[in-house]
Structure formats: structure tokens, C-alpha cells
Enzyme design. Structure first.
Site, PDB file in Angstrom:
ATOM      1  CD  GLN A  75     -37.530  81.216  53.034  1.00  0.00           C
ATOM      2  OE1 GLN A  75     -38.432  81.815  52.481  1.00  0.00           O
ATOM      3  NE2 GLN A  75     -37.275  81.372  54.332  1.00  0.00           N
ATOM      4  CB  SER A  76     -41.611  76.175  48.654  1.00  0.00           C
ATOM      5  OG  SER A  76     -42.545  76.036  47.608  1.00  0.00           O
ATOM      6  CG  ASN A  77     -40.974  81.689  45.548  1.00  0.00           C
ATOM      7  OD1 ASN A  77     -40.883  82.513  46.453  1.00  0.00           O
ATOM      8  ND2 ASN A  77     -39.974  81.442  44.717  1.00  0.00           N
TER       9      ASN A  77
END
Length: 337
Positions: free
Chosen positions: A75-77
């Protein structure tokens, strides 16, 4: 204030971001609390990552790149911001995303949904492979070159010497913000996940004379441990000085990392952390994210509960964004509502 010559950058973010008071939280926590709203640096590009990408993408464009290659958690921003910037600039993006079982990738939700919507190529890798992410980024770039592409590699979190300029610029904004307030012992508090934000803030603290104004910089690590980030941030600052020669040296004793709040692990939440996140939303109408700012704000509340003078009279909490990471946590948050 010093006149600093910045490298070339692309105007991707909505800057400067506001510094806003948190009156009810100030009363509840017993400290003058302000929020640096870097979550308002854009909508789809919100958060700290776009500040770094402004400088990195200027270099990528100058090198004639047509594909961005980077890596992060599932879920990397940072990966979401990179994918969206690529689409905005007419480029492609390849994302190496870490997950437990690449053969059974996570649901298309939150940042993953946004990655897919803008057409990013996602390569799922496990934790063992991610530990050798530099090697895998290079291999991916080689594959893309063989296919006739011109890749530009961006490290995890956009955290290298060039990316650090993003938070040098943020420190300059904060220097102006704080100059408009009565002078008081102040701590700038941020969530630390790859080191670039912290390195930039520390460099900017020195470059804009914030030390002389009684302003400290402290980070809360959301993964790894204190020693890891003292080393990582120290290396980033040294790399920055070697490349840009700004006359600033950061030693291990200058790097304040508040350890002990990783909890169940990176991107894994405890109910107490989520409860603090929900309480803040109801008290101030501010959404934190569960991976970075939620853990860092939880640390702030615990540290102040032990010692109200821990951070001086004033805390500036850097809201580094991450709203989209809330949605995959809905099932864990719902029982608290």
C-alpha cells in the site's frame, strides 16, 4: 533567511502547505500543537512523497526517461504518487511491491486501486526479495531497456540526496511559518519510514538556522529501529553534502529517533493506535493514516503522557499524508466507531 540555490524541480505539489493550530488537541495533550498539512500538497499526489518527486522527476525528464521504476510496500504512498506523476507527465511506471505471497497478491484497494487505475505495471515480490530491492530495481530497469524503454530508478520513498531537497524546502516553509509565531522551544515531529523526510528536515534545520531559534527535529520510526535510521539518515545527509556542498554536517548525535512504536510491524496496526487515529478525527476533523502518521501521533500521545515537557512548549507535527491507506484498514477500524 538564507538564499538557497535549489536544483531544478517540477511544480507538481500545491505549495506552500499551511501550518494550522490544533486547539482541542493542544488542551488534551498539554502542549501547544500545530499541524504542518503536507497532506494538502495535492489530492491524488497528497503527502510528503510529491515534494521529493518534484526534484527527482526534473532529473528524470532531463535524462529523457519514459518509465519510472520504484518500490515499496503493497500500500505504498510513494509508489502511488510515482505512478500518478508518471501518468500526468505521459510516462509509464513499474512498481515493485512487497507482499507476503506474490502468488496471491492483496485485494485491489486503497493505493493499489489507484496504481492500477493509472496503468502502472505492478511486480509483486516477497520480503526476502525486497531485502535485495536495489538488485531487483536494476534488473527491472535492464528488462525495460531491452524492451526499448528509458527507465529512471527512484529509490524506496524517493529517499536519496536529490530527493532530500523536498524536505529542505519544507524546512524553509517551516522557518517562515514559525517566524510568524512567538518564539518558543519547539519540536518538529515526523514519521520516519525511509529516512529522506528526516534527512531533509535536519539539513534544512541547519541551512535555515532553526537550531538557533530553539527548534529540534525528531522522528518516530515506523519500521526497523533507531540504529537503522540514525545510520540511514546520516548516510543520506553525507551523500547530500558530497553532491551539493551546502556546508552542513549532520552527525549521529544530531539525529533524534524515538523508537518503540513500530508495534506489530510495518503497516500492521494495534487497536490503541487506531483508537488514537479515530479520536483525532472526531476531535479535530483530521484524518491520519495507519502506517505512518497514525503511529507517530500515537507515539506523541504516549511520550507526552510520560513527560509533558518531552518536546518543549510547542510541537509541529508533520502530516505526511497517506489517506488512501485508511480504506484497506476499514474492517479493523469499524469496531472502534
Amino acid at each position: 533567511m538564507k538564499n538557497i540555490s535549489y536544483p531544478e524541480q517540477l511544480p507538481l505539489a500545491r505549495l506552500p502547505t499551511p501550518l494550522v493550530p490544533m486547539p482541542r488537541s493542544s488542551e488534551a495533550l498539554g502542549v501547544e500543537l500545530w499541524l504542518k498539512r503536507d497532506d494538502l500538497s495535492g489530492l491524488e499526489l497528497s503527502g510528503n512523497k510529491v515534494r521529493k518527486l518534484e526534484f527527482l522527476l526534473a532529473e528524470a525528464r532531463d535524462q529523457g526517461a519514459d518509465t519510472l521504476v520504484t518500490c515499496g510496500g503493497e500500500q505504498s504512498n510513494h509508489c502511488r504518487a510515482t505512478a500518478l506523476v508518471a501518468a500526468r507527465l505521459g510516462m509509464s511506471a513499474t512498481l515493485l511491491l512487497r507482499t507476503e505471497d506474490p502468488g496471491r497478491p492483496p485485494a485491489v484497494d486503497g493505493n493499489i486501486l489507484l496504481d492500477r487505475l493509472v496503468g502502472a505495471e505492478i511486480v509483486w515480490i516477497d520480503h526476502a526479495a525486497y531485502a535485495r530491492r536495489g538488485e531487483h530495481l536494476e534488473r527491472t530497469a535492464e528488462r525495460l531497456r531491452a524492451a526499448g524503454k528509458r527507465p529512471y530508478i527512484i529509490p524506496e520513498g524517493g529517499s536519496n540526496a536529490l530527493g532530500c531537497w523536498g524536505y529542505v524546502a519544507a524546512a524553509e516553509e517551516l522557518a517562515a511559518d514559525l517566524a510568524a509565531l512567538p518564539r518558543a522551544p519547539t519540536t518538529i515531529l515526523y514519521a520516519c519510514g525511509s529516512g529522506g523526510t528526516g534527512a531533509g528536515l535536519l539539513l534544512g534545520q541547519r541551512m535555515f538556522d532553526l537550531v538557533d531559534e530553539g527548534v529540534r527535529v525528531s522522528g518516530v520510526n515506523v519500521c526497523n529501529d533507531r540504529d537503522y535510521f540514525v545510520d540511514t539518515i546520516g548516510r543520506l545527509c553525507a551523500e547530500f553534502e558530497r553532491r551539493f556542498e551546502v556546508g552542513v554536517e549532520i552527525g549521529p548525535g544530531d539525529i533524534d529517533i524515538i523508537d518503540g512504536y513500530v508495534g506489530l510491524g510495518y503497516a500492521r496496526s494495534q487497536q490503541d493506535e487506531l483508537r488514537v487515529l479515530a479520536d483525532l478525527a472526531r476531535r479535530e476533523g483530521i484524518f491520519l493514516d495507519p502506517v505512518y502518521t497514525g503511529k507517530a501521533f500515537y507515539a506523541l500521545t504516549r511520550e507526552l503522557a510520560r513527560d509533558r515537557k518531552r518536546f518543549g512548549e510547542r510541537v509541529v507535527f508533520v502530516h505526511t499524508g497517506g489517506l488512501f491507506g485508511l480504506f484497506p484498514k476499514a474492517a479493523e477500524i469499524a469496531p472502534l466507531l
